[in-house]
Design an enzyme around this catalytic site. Structure first.
Site, PDB file in Angstrom:
ATOM      1  N   MET A   4       0.864  -1.190   0.000  1.00 15.61           N
ATOM      2  CA  MET A   4       0.000   0.000   0.000  1.00 15.61           C
ATOM      3  C   MET A   4       0.895   1.232   0.000  1.00 15.61           C
ATOM      4  SD  MET A   4      -3.241  -0.736   2.508  1.00 15.61           S
ATOM      5  CE  MET A   4      -2.316  -1.529   3.800  1.00 15.61           C
ATOM      6  N   ALA A   5       0.879   1.943  -1.144  1.00 14.60           N
ATOM      7  CA  ALA A   5       1.691   3.144  -1.274  1.00 14.60           C
ATOM      8  C   ALA A   5       1.275   4.149  -0.208  1.00 14.60           C
ATOM      9  CB  ALA A   5       1.510   3.737  -2.668  1.00 14.60           C
ATOM     10  N   CYS A  88      -2.630  -0.642 -10.346  1.00 13.35           N
ATOM     11  CA  CYS A  88      -2.880   0.705  -9.831  1.00 13.35           C
ATOM     12  C   CYS A  88      -3.850   1.461 -10.750  1.00 13.35           C
ATOM     13  CB  CYS A  88      -1.565   1.480  -9.707  1.00 13.35           C
ATOM     14  SG  CYS A  88      -1.836   3.134  -9.042  1.00 13.35           S
ATOM     15  N   LYS A 127       0.830  -8.268  -9.948  1.00  7.30           N
ATOM     16  CA  LYS A 127      -0.409  -7.989  -9.212  1.00  7.30           C
ATOM     17  C   LYS A 127      -1.385  -7.348 -10.193  1.00  7.30           C
ATOM     18  CE  LYS A 127      -2.396  -6.266  -4.950  1.00  7.30           C
ATOM     19  NZ  LYS A 127      -2.969  -4.955  -5.196  1.00  7.30           N
ATOM     20  N   GLY A 190      -8.761  -8.234  -1.596  1.00  9.66           N
ATOM     21  CA  GLY A 190     -10.011  -7.479  -1.674  1.00  9.66           C
ATOM     22  C   GLY A 190     -10.918  -7.781  -0.505  1.00  9.66           C
ATOM     23  N   ASP A 191     -11.170  -6.727   0.302  1.00 11.44           N
ATOM     24  CA  ASP A 191     -12.095  -6.826   1.430  1.00 11.44           C
ATOM     25  C   ASP A 191     -11.730  -7.922   2.423  1.00 11.44           C
ATOM     26  OD1 ASP A 191     -13.400  -4.758   0.270  1.00 11.44           O
ATOM     27  OD2 ASP A 191     -15.197  -5.878  -0.319  1.00 11.44           O
ATOM     28  N   ARG A 214      -6.398  -2.810   3.377  1.00 12.21           N
ATOM     29  CA  ARG A 214      -7.006  -1.822   4.274  1.00 12.21           C
ATOM     30  C   ARG A 214      -7.359  -2.408   5.635  1.00 12.21           C
ATOM     31  NH1 ARG A 214     -11.702   0.042   0.520  1.00 12.21           N
ATOM     32  NH2 ARG A 214     -11.558  -2.191   0.118  1.00 12.21           N
TER      33      ARG A 214
HETATM   34  C1  LIG Z   1      -3.821   3.400   0.393  1.00 13.92           C
HETATM   35  C2  LIG Z   1      -3.677   2.236  -0.550  1.00 13.92           C
HETATM   36  C3  LIG Z   1      -2.519   2.114  -1.293  1.00 13.92           C
HETATM   37  C4  LIG Z   1      -2.368   1.025  -2.171  1.00 13.92           C
HETATM   38  N1  LIG Z   1      -1.208   0.917  -2.884  1.00 13.92           N
HETATM   39  C5  LIG Z   1      -1.025  -0.164  -3.681  1.00 13.92           C
HETATM   40  C6  LIG Z   1       0.199  -0.357  -4.359  1.00 13.92           C
HETATM   41  O1  LIG Z   1       1.129   0.448  -4.255  1.00 13.92           O
HETATM   42  N2  LIG Z   1       0.321  -1.450  -5.147  1.00 13.92           N
HETATM   43  C7  LIG Z   1      -0.692  -2.356  -5.294  1.00 13.92           C
HETATM   44  O2  LIG Z   1      -0.535  -3.333  -6.013  1.00 13.92           O
HETATM   45  N3  LIG Z   1      -1.857  -2.204  -4.658  1.00 13.92           N
HETATM   46  C8  LIG Z   1      -2.032  -1.146  -3.845  1.00 13.92           C
HETATM   47  N4  LIG Z   1      -3.203  -1.016  -3.165  1.00 13.92           N
HETATM   48  C9  LIG Z   1      -4.235  -2.056  -3.302  1.00 13.92           C
HETATM   49  C10 LIG Z   1      -4.132  -3.103  -2.197  1.00 13.92           C
HETATM   50  O3  LIG Z   1      -2.908  -3.790  -2.239  1.00 13.92           O
HETATM   51  C11 LIG Z   1      -5.294  -4.110  -2.273  1.00 13.92           C
HETATM   52  O4  LIG Z   1      -5.150  -4.914  -3.411  1.00 13.92           O
HETATM   53  C12 LIG Z   1      -6.657  -3.424  -2.312  1.00 13.92           C
HETATM   54  O5  LIG Z   1      -6.731  -2.388  -1.338  1.00 13.92           O
HETATM   55  C13 LIG Z   1      -7.800  -4.400  -2.074  1.00 13.92           C
HETATM   56  O6  LIG Z   1      -7.722  -4.953  -0.812  1.00 13.92           O
HETATM   57  P1  LIG Z   1      -8.673  -4.446   0.426  1.00 13.92           P
HETATM   58  O7  LIG Z   1     -10.081  -4.359  -0.134  1.00 13.92           O
HETATM   59  O8  LIG Z   1      -8.491  -5.566   1.421  1.00 13.92           O
HETATM   60  O9  LIG Z   1      -8.147  -3.138   0.868  1.00 13.92           O
HETATM   61  C14 LIG Z   1      -3.390   0.068  -2.303  1.00 13.92           C
HETATM   62  C15 LIG Z   1      -4.548   0.213  -1.534  1.00 13.92           C
HETATM   63  C16 LIG Z   1      -4.705   1.268  -0.659  1.00 13.92           C
HETATM   64  C17 LIG Z   1      -5.970   1.364   0.146  1.00 13.92           C
END
Ligand SMILES: Cc1cc2nc3c(=O)[nH]c(=O)nc-3n(C[C@H](O)[C@H](O)[C@H](O)COP(=O)(O)O)c2cc1C
Length: 308
Positions: A4-5, A88, A127, A190-191, A214
């Site tokens: 997560m950037a 992204c 990814k 995801g989620d 998240r």
């Molecule tokens: C703040 C933020 C930054 C993220 N940065 C990246 C990233 O740099 N590279 C990437 O592949 N996914 C990134 N993601 C996506 C997450 O790795 C993840 O695949 C996505 O949030 C879905 O998962 P979640 O629903 O559990 O949050 C980012 C997500 C968030 C919320």
């Protein structure tokens, strides 16, 4: 732990690992920042011996540029594998033909993977999202099969389209199609906010593992919760406020110690992290307002947290 950037820096990773995260990623690294030696990118590569195993994810569009950036990166850090970001959704990223753009520009994607796999001595992963602007599982299935043939070692799938951003439900069916199409490991993203949602992902997709994104913000306990739930089916024990406060204090201490940004930037970052941890406690919105309005330093934030 998912990349997560702007979040998964060394302090975040150390806290996550102390609470059971098995594998972490550096924050995503941009090909051009690395080539042009932007100071911030190099700061993001800070690590230490507790921060293993670790992977790195590279964002970029040009095959030769990606190779150059990857070689520079591997000269600086020791990683278990290198991941190519094809997920992204940010406008400025898509405009530069990077990130999720690669899902619709597969010749470019294949060239990037071919050169990295041929020239680099470590596993290359990718990814992806489950599509660009419309559901097109057949295209994604063809694409991942081709990537497996090129030599990709594993695939991380965020079960949303690029156009969804982070909205809408996760498409477990589309992740399952990816899993069924290849023999390499596939991880679902995801989620994942609880042990139950991790189990749902595994059951519905048959994938080999899950990524927490998240769900880990201000909640490092999620890693053990998932492990425990998968083993026993037991719901998690409630995290006490004392535990939350103590983990937050440690997280802020790590930011103070390890993050090399301006004092102003550091305080801003600490506010963001404090708000993650405090979001579910009674009176959270007042606290958020106080932290946003009344703090100018690490000590100010700490004082409010310790007073709660
Ligand atoms: C703040 C933020 C930054 C993220 N940065 C990246 C990233 O740099 N590279 C990437 O592949 N996914 C990134 N993601 C996506 C997450 O790795 C993840 O695949 C996505 O949030 C879905 O998962 P979640 O629903 O559990 O949050 C980012 C997500 C968030 C919320």
């Amino acid at each position: 732990m998912a990349p997560m950037a702007g979040c998964t820096d060394l302090p975040f990773r150390l806290i996550a690992r102390e609470h059971g995260a098995k594998l972490c990623f550096y924050e995503m690294v941009d090909m051009n920042s690395l080539i042009h030696k932007r100071h911030e990118t190099y700061g993001n590569l800070k690590t230490d011996e507790r921060d293993l195993p670790i992977a790195v994810q590279l964002l970029g569009s040009d095959p030769l540029g990606m190779l150059k950036a990857a070689e520079r990166l591997l000269g600086l850090v020791k990683v278990s594998f290198l991941d190519v970001n094809c997920a992204c959704p940010a406008k400025k990223v898509i405009k530069k033909n990077s990130g999720a753009h690669l899902l619709r520009d597969t010749p470019r994607l294949y060239s990037i993977l071919q050169i990295l796999i041929k020239e680099l001595p470590l596993p290359i992963t990718m990814k992806i999202r489950t599509g660009f602007s419309k559901k097109d599982d057949d295209h994604i299935v063809e694409m991942v099969k081709r990537c497996e043939n090129i030599g990709v070692s594993a695939i991380f799938v965020h079960g949303r389209l690029k156009s969804q951003g982070y909205a809408g439900g996760v498409d477990h069916g589309a992740i399952k199609k990816v899993k069924d199409a290849v023999r390499i490991p596939v991880f679902g993203s995801g989620d994942i906010f609880s042990g139950e949602s991790a189990k749902l992902m595994l059951d519905k997709t048959g994938c080999d593992g899950v990524m927490v994104a998240r769900g880990g913000l201000g909640n490092p306990w999620i890693f053990k919760e998932i492990e425990e739930y998968l083993k026993t089916g037991r719901p998690p024990k409630e995290i006490s406020f004392a535990e939350k406060k103590s983990a937050l204090k440690k997280h802020l201490d790590y930011i103070d110690k390890y993050k090399s940004i301006s004092a102003f930037g550091k305080t801003g970052f600490m506010r963001k992290v404090a708000i993650w941890y405090l979001k579910s406690i009674p009176g959270a919105s007042d606290l958020r307002a106080r932290i946003t309005r009344e703090t100018k330093s690490y000590q100010d934030i700490l004082k409010i947290v310790m007073e709660i």
